[in-house]
Structure formats: C-alpha cells, structure tokens
Scaffold this active site. Sequence first.
Site, mmCIF file in Angstrom:
data_model
loop_
_atom_site.group_PDB
_atom_site.id
_atom_site.type_symbol
_atom_site.label_atom_id
_atom_site.label_comp_id
_atom_site.label_asym_id
_atom_site.label_seq_id
_atom_site.Cartn_x
_atom_site.Cartn_y
_atom_site.Cartn_z
ATOM 1 C CG LEU A 145 25.373 35.101 54.367
ATOM 2 C CD1 LEU A 145 23.963 34.627 54.012
ATOM 3 C CD2 LEU A 145 25.945 35.947 53.235
ATOM 4 C CG ASP A 146 27.042 41.416 57.670
ATOM 5 O OD1 ASP A 146 28.116 40.881 57.983
ATOM 6 O OD2 ASP A 146 26.958 42.450 56.976
ATOM 7 C CE LYS A 147 20.639 39.620 65.390
ATOM 8 N NZ LYS A 147 20.600 40.381 66.672
ATOM 9 N NE ARG A 263 25.401 46.343 56.529
ATOM 10 C CZ ARG A 263 25.476 46.058 57.817
ATOM 11 N NH1 ARG A 263 26.036 44.895 58.198
ATOM 12 N NH2 ARG A 263 25.028 46.896 58.721
#
Length: 355
Positions: A145-147, A263
Amino acid sequence: MKLVNHIWQVEIKDGAPRRLDKALTVGLPEEAGMSRSRMTGMIRAGCVSQNDMTVTEPDTKTQPGDVWTIQVKLADQDSFQPEEIPLDVIYEDDELIVVNKPAGLVVHPGRGNWGGTLVNALIHHCGEDICRIGHNARPGIVHRLDKDTSGVMVAAKTDRAVLRLADQFGTRSVSRRYHACVRGIPALQNIAASSAHVAAKPGGWLRIEGAIGRHPVHRTRMAVVEEGGRPAVTRMRLLRRLANHEAALVECCLETGRTHQIRVHLETVGFPLIGDQTYGVGSRLLPASAGDTARNAAAVFPRQALHAISLGFNHPKDGQKMYFESTYPTDMDNLLAALSGNHEDADIESAPRGA
C-alpha cells in the site's frame, strides 16, 4: 541499507517449458523462493541475461542446454533492523500475518526510508527469521500500500506463503476492496459516454481500463499512457453522495495491482481523491455549495483519502478462503462526518463482499 548482488545460473533441462519466465521458475532451486510473477517482473527489470545479453521479454523462447544468469540486488540480512513500531494485527498464524496499516507508514525500506517501515516492525514482532522470507529486499512482503494509504495488508512468514500468496496476486485471484473520498459525483452513464477508458457494468459499476506507466514529463508520477505501460483495470461504484453532491464516497476493486493505480485511474476520469497532493490538483478545493464544514475538512486533509477496507485470499497452507476487513482510521471517519453534513446527501446500497 547495504545491497549485495545475488546471482543464480540456470541451465534449461530437457522437458522444461520453452517460455523463459516459466523455464527459469521451474529451473531455480526451491530455496530461491521464486514465483512466476516475480520472475516475470525480474525479466522486465533487466535482471536476466544470456551470454552477457540482457533479455526483457518474459515470453522469450529458450532451448534445452541454454544457460541463463539471474542477478538481483538483495538486502544484506544484517542491514534489516527490528524496530518496536506498534502493529494493529487483525490475524496471525504460523504462515502469515494480516495487519491494519496506518497512513504514514512506509511498507518496506528503500530510498529515503531505510528505517521506520512495516518491514522493521514485522521483524520486531515476528522475529528475525522473517528476514530470510522471500529472498529479496522486501522480506515477507507480497503486496504494498502507498505510504499514505491505510488499510488491510497481508505479509508472509514462510517461503511457502510467499510463493503461494505472490502467485494469487499475480493471477489476480485476490479480492481487494478500497474506499475513497473523491471530488465530484461519479455518474455512471455520463462517465462511460465521455471517456474511452470507461465502460458501464451491471450493478452500478464503472470499469476503468488504461495502461499505467511513467508520466512522460513528470517522471516521479504515474499516468495512463498509450505506449509502454502495463495493463491496468479498476472497477468503481458510488457508495454515498457527500458535501451537497460536491463529493462522494466510492468503492474500488482492483483487477490488477499497478503503482498508484486507483489514484491515477480516478484522476484520469475526473474524480481525484481528496487530499491527493500528487494526482489530485485542486481536490481539496470544494466549491462554496459544499458548505463551510465540508470545504474546511477537505482543505486540510493531509493525505489521499484512500483506505484498503478488505482483502480476500486462499490460505497458502490448506487453500481455505480467508476474508478480512478493517475499519476506517480516525482521520477518514472525521472527514466523512464533515462531508456528510447535508441532509440531502444519500447513501447508496453497498457492494457485496468480494465484488
């Protein structure tokens, strides 16, 4: 973190598959912990060569007697340090661990983040033996998962779990659901009619399809590209209208797992995630009709409003179907409360599990 070269050489045996990624996966020793999906990625990354000639196409044909060299930069095991970082553990057994990752936590060490990551927390929680799982610079990690994305993640604790979970992600048999707050209200027919990347599907779903690759100008960003990208598909449906119909809560299901996929896809079709500083230019600026409370909440939200709400997969040991959910973190709860102030906003029937 110190990186060291690890080199394997594989001679193609009689009866081995002719396709390179399959042949090398079969030819490597079991202790290499190599799934076909990971091998495919390594070939594309330029890690595989024959007679000093690098090959980047996984479907390259090979013959018995061919010798191939696989070179990977691996993290020196001594460079991984345990760190006492709190973990919200949803489930754990001898094979795997499922956690609710908070926003702000980087998944694995890398450039600019050599410590303070989920990997460092896993080493402290599970023990240093996990450093040997996966045989790469991301021990135990089978997806990311992205930060600044929160939510449910699974990590492997054994070589068997790495291989079988990675294969499930590679073959797209894993169920992944995300909830996101976006600017605007996705209208099924309007979007499908106005974008070549979108098709309307039964049950109120929009199927967004567009290959993702590096942005041609801004190289730190990803984008939907016409050439050179990797196929990517996201399904999205409206869950709730918010902020006097100026924002929405949507659900996204991944058919592929590309970098920044949700996104990028939602920004491409005109519905950027609130708070997304990379892809959501203006996403924090709701119009006056949204109301002051909603506008103020969106304006100060510090990250992309994206939460991995559920994850489903087959257990690597016995194949049992497993399904996990995670609740919204406090910041998303507060954002939704602020965006929900108008009594005319309506809930939409939520999607079934695993949709």
